[in-house]
Write a protein that holds these residues in place. Sequence first.
Motif, PDB file in Angstrom:
ATOM      1  N   TYR A 191     -19.661  21.186  39.790  1.00 24.94           N
ATOM      2  CA  TYR A 191     -18.797  21.322  40.968  1.00 24.94           C
ATOM      3  C   TYR A 191     -17.396  21.798  40.567  1.00 24.94           C
ATOM      4  O   TYR A 191     -16.823  22.685  41.207  1.00 24.94           O
ATOM      5  N   VAL A 214     -17.538  25.445  39.609  1.00 24.36           N
ATOM      6  CA  VAL A 214     -17.611  26.298  40.801  1.00 24.36           C
ATOM      7  C   VAL A 214     -16.246  26.368  41.477  1.00 24.36           C
ATOM      8  O   VAL A 214     -15.818  27.446  41.921  1.00 24.36           O
ATOM      9  N   ARG A 242     -14.000  28.647  39.613  1.00 24.66           N
ATOM     10  CA  ARG A 242     -14.375  30.049  39.811  1.00 24.66           C
ATOM     11  C   ARG A 242     -13.937  30.547  41.188  1.00 24.66           C
ATOM     12  O   ARG A 242     -13.546  31.692  41.343  1.00 24.66           O
ATOM     13  N   ASN A 243     -14.026  29.704  42.177  1.00 28.38           N
ATOM     14  CA  ASN A 243     -13.672  30.059  43.556  1.00 28.38           C
ATOM     15  C   ASN A 243     -12.483  29.215  44.003  1.00 28.38           C
ATOM     16  O   ASN A 243     -12.611  28.383  44.877  1.00 28.38           O
TER      17      ASN A 243
END
Length: 148
Positions: free
Chosen positions: A126, A129, A132-133
Amino acid sequence: MVECEAIPVAIIYIYMGGYYFHDCTQQPLIPVFLIVFGVFVYICARVSDISAKKESHWFSKALTIILFLLLFCWFITGQVWIYSIYPPNYNNPGYNQTTYCHKTLYRYSFSTSILIIVTFLVHLIYIAVCLRNRNRCDSQGTGIEVPV
């Protein structure tokens, strides 16, 4: 915050280690691991709750980091003890047999260790992610502060 989830878990760990303290002669350190791990979880929950407050002192934040590192090291040590006797001998000890481990104690230790590892990996994924975003995670109000 963390206290609501961690305190009951810590109490169960301490209870299971204490109740079955003499019931794992195959690896007598498993109940010790459960007791100490439960105490560590309880202390970490209390200290991290204190250090989460805005006006907390730098010492409590440093203490939280040190406690979590010690907790992590103790967890790894416990995993070595748990997995070193896999599969354990569940038979009750007789006069001829001296090594066994109570079925409830071992299965609890084994299953909760797997659950902790899976939960840790899910959190790592999590966070990866989110890193990354960055924009999506920040705008959703997840509470995770992503470094820029």
